[in-house]
Write a protein that holds these residues in place. Structure first.
Motif, mmCIF file in Angstrom:
data_model
loop_
_atom_site.group_PDB
_atom_site.id
_atom_site.type_symbol
_atom_site.label_atom_id
_atom_site.label_comp_id
_atom_site.label_asym_id
_atom_site.label_seq_id
_atom_site.Cartn_x
_atom_site.Cartn_y
_atom_site.Cartn_z
ATOM 1 N N ALA A 1 0.820 -1.211 0.000
ATOM 2 C CA ALA A 1 0.000 0.000 0.000
ATOM 3 C C ALA A 1 0.855 1.263 0.000
ATOM 4 N N ALA A 2 1.930 1.228 0.773
ATOM 5 C CA ALA A 2 2.770 2.419 0.908
ATOM 6 C C ALA A 2 3.724 2.594 -0.261
ATOM 7 N N CYS A 3 4.137 1.491 -0.862
ATOM 8 C CA CYS A 3 5.158 1.562 -1.908
ATOM 9 C C CYS A 3 4.861 0.545 -3.004
ATOM 10 N N PRO A 4 3.772 0.738 -3.754
ATOM 11 C CA PRO A 4 3.404 -0.244 -4.783
ATOM 12 C C PRO A 4 4.437 -0.361 -5.900
ATOM 13 N N LEU A 5 5.072 0.754 -6.261
ATOM 14 C CA LEU A 5 6.127 0.735 -7.271
ATOM 15 C C LEU A 5 7.284 1.579 -6.754
ATOM 16 N N PRO A 6 8.162 0.978 -5.939
ATOM 17 C CA PRO A 6 9.219 1.759 -5.295
ATOM 18 C C PRO A 6 10.195 2.397 -6.265
ATOM 19 N N PHE A 7 10.362 1.762 -7.419
ATOM 20 C CA PHE A 7 11.364 2.262 -8.359
ATOM 21 C C PHE A 7 11.002 1.763 -9.751
ATOM 22 N N ASP A 8 10.890 2.675 -10.702
ATOM 23 C CA ASP A 8 10.532 2.295 -12.070
ATOM 24 C C ASP A 8 11.798 2.259 -12.914
ATOM 25 N N GLU A 9 12.398 1.076 -12.985
ATOM 26 C CA GLU A 9 13.666 0.942 -13.701
ATOM 27 C C GLU A 9 13.509 1.083 -15.209
ATOM 28 N N ALA A 10 12.284 0.915 -15.720
ATOM 29 C CA ALA A 10 12.071 1.008 -17.166
ATOM 30 C C ALA A 10 12.461 2.386 -17.700
ATOM 31 N N LYS A 11 12.292 3.408 -16.864
ATOM 32 C CA LYS A 11 12.631 4.761 -17.301
ATOM 33 C C LYS A 11 14.134 4.928 -17.511
ATOM 34 N N LEU A 12 14.929 4.106 -16.811
ATOM 35 C CA LEU A 12 16.377 4.208 -16.966
ATOM 36 C C LEU A 12 16.838 3.744 -18.340
ATOM 37 N N TRP A 13 16.143 2.748 -18.874
ATOM 38 C CA TRP A 13 16.613 2.133 -20.113
ATOM 39 C C TRP A 13 15.950 2.734 -21.352
ATOM 40 N N GLN A 14 15.109 3.745 -21.167
ATOM 41 C CA GLN A 14 14.443 4.353 -22.311
ATOM 42 C C GLN A 14 15.393 5.281 -23.063
ATOM 43 N N GLY A 15 15.135 5.435 -24.346
ATOM 44 C CA GLY A 15 15.938 6.341 -25.156
ATOM 45 C C GLY A 15 17.162 5.665 -25.744
ATOM 46 N N GLN A 16 17.887 6.409 -26.535
ATOM 47 C CA GLN A 16 19.058 5.866 -27.217
ATOM 48 C C GLN A 16 20.202 5.546 -26.265
ATOM 49 N N SER A 17 20.250 6.229 -25.133
ATOM 50 C CA SER A 17 21.349 6.014 -24.188
ATOM 51 C C SER A 17 21.092 4.846 -23.242
ATOM 52 N N GLY A 18 19.936 4.194 -23.364
ATOM 53 C CA GLY A 18 19.594 3.095 -22.469
ATOM 54 C C GLY A 18 20.611 1.967 -22.458
ATOM 55 N N PRO A 19 20.927 1.367 -23.614
ATOM 56 C CA PRO A 19 21.920 0.281 -23.645
ATOM 57 C C PRO A 19 23.295 0.715 -23.144
ATOM 58 N N GLU A 20 23.677 1.939 -23.476
ATOM 59 C CA GLU A 20 24.981 2.441 -23.021
ATOM 60 C C GLU A 20 25.005 2.590 -21.503
ATOM 61 N N LEU A 21 23.887 3.046 -20.929
ATOM 62 C CA LEU A 21 23.799 3.195 -19.480
ATOM 63 C C LEU A 21 23.899 1.844 -18.790
ATOM 64 N N LYS A 22 23.241 0.838 -19.354
ATOM 65 C CA LYS A 22 23.334 -0.509 -18.796
ATOM 66 C C LYS A 22 24.779 -0.986 -18.760
ATOM 67 N N GLN A 23 25.483 -0.767 -19.853
ATOM 68 C CA GLN A 23 26.875 -1.207 -19.936
ATOM 69 C C GLN A 23 27.743 -0.466 -18.927
ATOM 70 N N GLN A 24 27.509 0.836 -18.765
ATOM 71 C CA GLN A 24 28.283 1.618 -17.797
ATOM 72 C C GLN A 24 28.056 1.114 -16.377
ATOM 73 N N ILE A 25 26.803 0.818 -16.048
ATOM 74 C CA ILE A 25 26.489 0.321 -14.705
ATOM 75 C C ILE A 25 27.174 -1.013 -14.457
#
Length: 206
Positions: A71-95
């Motif tokens: 109830a308090a935290c149904p979606l604590p973190f939306d990781e999908a937003k991190l991988w959106q856009g052209q820089s998504g794959p590059e960000l994954k690799q950097q992490i």
């Protein structure tokens, strides 16, 4: 061994970015656990003791289906937003590269106990990343995700450690900050604290 308000202030509370990072990491790991709910519920928890096995399964279900948490935290973190856009794959690799660097640094820690706890928490973070990278949808979470026993242990252990840290910061942070601000505003108290730390360092050499 006990609470050390001065150390807590010096290491964490006086740096707002560290407090934010603590909360962010907690939400990040919490999201991984909730996203892997189907897998964690069906996983085998074989401790060698039947009663402990049943207790472990019960505790995991309480964690995964906690109504207050949902109830308090149904979606604590939306990781999908991190991988959106052209820089998504590059960000994954950097992490992934940065995480490998952190893992390698842990091998250089001299204290065996520190290295053990550090490796366990690093493995927990790695498991969280593995879940968020590999599980694309809730409908196929259990089928596409495969975790080793030590990864599950590290993930749950890390979530526990982070939740305890967040709780302490939330409950004790304001009062500790007030106490330390008063000490810092008093030059004599600040000087005494500095000399006390120096004296402890000298004693540690003997």
């Amino acid at each position: 061994w006990g609470k050390n308000p001065e150390l807590m202030y010096d290491r964490v509370l006086r740096y707002q970015d560290r407090v934010r990072n603590l909360y962010f990491t907690f939400l990040f790991v919490l999201r991984a656990v909730t996203k892997a709910t189907d897998y964690l519920e069906q996983a085998e928890y074989d401790t060698g003791n039947h009663e402990d096995d049943l207790k472990t399964v019960s505790l995991m279900k309480q964690l995964l289906y906690n109504p207050k948490l949902q109830a308090a935290c149904p979606l604590p973190f939306d990781e999908a937003k991190l991988w959106q856009g052209q820089s998504g794959p590059e960000l994954k690799q950097q992490i992934q590269e940065q995480f490998r660097n952190i893992s390698a640094l842990m091998d250089c820690v001299g204290c065996e106990k520190c290295r053990l706890w550090g490796k366990l928490q690093v493995l927990g973070l790695g498991t969280a990343l593995k879940i968020l990278f590999s599980v694309e949808g809730q409908n196929h979470a259990a089928q596409s995700l495969q975790l080793q026993r030590n990864e599950v242990i590290a993930l749950v252990n890390l979530l526990n450690r982070l939740s305890e840290s967040v709780k302490i910061v939330h409950e004790m942070g304001p009062s500790i900050e007030k106490i330390m601000e008063k000490k810092i505003s008093d030059p004599s108290a600040l000087e005494f604290s500095k000399w006390r730390r120096m004296w402890k360092s000298v004693l540690a050499l003997w």
